[in-house]
Design an enzyme around this catalytic site. Structure first.
Site, PDB file in Angstrom:
ATOM      1  N   LYS A  50       0.812  -1.212   0.000  1.00 39.93           N
ATOM      2  CA  LYS A  50       0.000   0.000   0.000  1.00 39.93           C
ATOM      3  C   LYS A  50       0.847   1.264   0.000  1.00 39.93           C
ATOM      4  O   LYS A  50       2.006   1.261   0.371  1.00 39.93           O
ATOM      5  CB  LYS A  50      -1.009  -0.045   1.158  1.00 39.93           C
ATOM      6  N   ARG A  77      -3.164 -10.201   5.010  1.00 45.13           N
ATOM      7  CA  ARG A  77      -3.528 -10.335   3.582  1.00 45.13           C
ATOM      8  C   ARG A  77      -2.400  -9.771   2.740  1.00 45.13           C
ATOM      9  O   ARG A  77      -2.132  -8.575   2.813  1.00 45.13           O
ATOM     10  CB  ARG A  77      -4.837  -9.581   3.333  1.00 45.13           C
TER      11      ARG A  77
HETATM   12  N1  PMM Z   1      -7.168  -4.255   0.843  1.00 51.68           N
HETATM   13  C1  PMM Z   1      -7.421  -4.313  -0.470  1.00 51.68           C
HETATM   14  C2  PMM Z   1      -8.415  -5.159  -0.967  1.00 51.68           C
HETATM   15  N2  PMM Z   1      -9.120  -5.962  -0.127  1.00 51.68           N
HETATM   16  N3  PMM Z   1      -9.569  -6.727   2.044  1.00 51.68           N
HETATM   17  C3  PMM Z   1      -9.323  -6.673   3.365  1.00 51.68           C
HETATM   18  N4  PMM Z   1     -10.031  -7.443   4.211  1.00 51.68           N
HETATM   19  N5  PMM Z   1      -8.393  -5.827   3.890  1.00 51.68           N
HETATM   20  C4  PMM Z   1      -7.641  -5.016   3.109  1.00 51.68           C
HETATM   21  O1  PMM Z   1      -6.800  -4.267   3.644  1.00 51.68           O
HETATM   22  C5  PMM Z   1      -7.871  -5.040   1.702  1.00 51.68           C
HETATM   23  C6  PMM Z   1      -8.863  -5.927   1.202  1.00 51.68           C
HETATM   24  C7  PMM Z   1      -6.599  -3.449  -1.372  1.00 51.68           C
HETATM   25  O2  PMM Z   1      -6.547  -3.811  -2.661  1.00 51.68           O
HETATM   26  P1  PMM Z   1      -5.502  -4.849  -3.383  1.00 51.68           P
HETATM   27  O3  PMM Z   1      -6.221  -6.142  -3.482  1.00 51.68           O
HETATM   28  O4  PMM Z   1      -5.302  -4.201  -4.694  1.00 51.68           O
HETATM   29  O5  PMM Z   1      -4.269  -4.957  -2.556  1.00 51.68           O
END
Ligand code: PMM
Length: 265
Positions: free
Chosen positions: A204, A240
């Protein structure tokens, strides 16, 4: 939790796994590298992203979920749409990962309640297109905890027992720079609320800001592994990440450090 983005436009891996076979192969590779859960998403949540048609979202994710669940993988579906969540559970997903905490779709919590799936409720203050407009906090961790407790109560009112809920501070969602570090410093308090906690720092922007804005993705993966280890140390149930191998190695190393003389490999 390894990320399988079946999208053309996610900020770090958009377009790489839009083909279902490529997405499934990528997911199985991540599992081989140590992912316990694969998070399959068909809609980018990057800042400024537009919402997509839920039917298009389902076309992207359902074949991938079906194939991965068929390989006995524990799959979560990254969606803010109730119909997609229900279809994904029918296809084999066992966790619904809603970064909006059930706020984006008023039908989400009732829909999840009608399934056997667990649910991730993320801290969220509005859609990606406008998420920074509401990044105003007097006390970041306290407000995140209070707002997530509200979502936990809404889930319970809809018929989802707290044991099925996983809370997520929503790193990068409606938070700028240091607000993300404040949220992470508040993790022990969030963990203290009771439900399991998931943390997503992977690649991020706030990590890029620490490293220098031109930091390569690989350097953000190293920073992701460090923040993921610290999140685990503070009690996170899951992290994640896109680069499973780096974070898995970091977690193993930290576990050996913790074990000390009791380390057995
Ligand atoms: N961040 C993204 C997408 N989904 N789901 C959860 N539970 N927590 C997160 O911080 C999160 C998420 C950001 O998008 P990316 O898939 O492009 O990294």
């Amino acid at each position: 939790m390894g990320v399988v983005n079946v999208t053309p436009d996610s900020f770090s891996d958009g377009g790489r796994f839009l083909d279902p076979d490529a997405a499934v192969a990528h997911g199985l590779r991540l599992r081989g590298q140590g992912a316990d859960i694969l998070d399959v998403g068909g809609e980018s949540t990057r800042p400024g992203a537009d919402r997509i048609d839920p039917a298009r979202e389902r076309e992207r994710v359902l074949p991938v979920i079906d194939a991965l669940a068929g390989e006995s993988v524990l799959v979560s579906v990254d969606t803010m749409n109730a119909e997609t969540a229900v279809a994904a559970v029918a296809a084999g997903a066992r966790i619904v990962n809603d970064v909006s905490g059930g706020l984006a779709d008023p039908d989400m919590l009732a829909a999840v309640a009608g399934t056997a799936a667990d649910v991730v409720l993320g801290h969220w203050r509005g859609p990606s297109a406008a998420m920074y407009d509401r990044a105003d906090y007097a006390d970041v961790p306290r407000e995140i905890a209070a707002e997530l407790l509200g979502r936990l109560e809404a889930a319970a009112a809809a018929g989802i027992a707290p044991g099925r809920v996983i809370l997520d501070p929503g790193i990068g969602f409606g938070k700028r720079g240091a607000q993300n570090w404040a949220a992470l410093r508040g993790l022990p308090g969030l963990v203290g609320l009771g439900p399991r906690v998931l943390v997503g720092t992977s690649r991020k922007r706030f990590l890029g800001e620490v490293l220098g804005e031109d930091a390569s993705t690989a350097r953000r993966d190293l920073a992701t592994a460090v923040t993921s280890v610290l999140a685990a140390r503070d009690g996170a149930w899951a992290v994640r990440v896109h680069d499973v191998l780096a974070t898995r190695d970091a977690l193993r190393t930290a576990a050996a450090w913790e074990a000390g003389a009791a380390w057995t490999g």
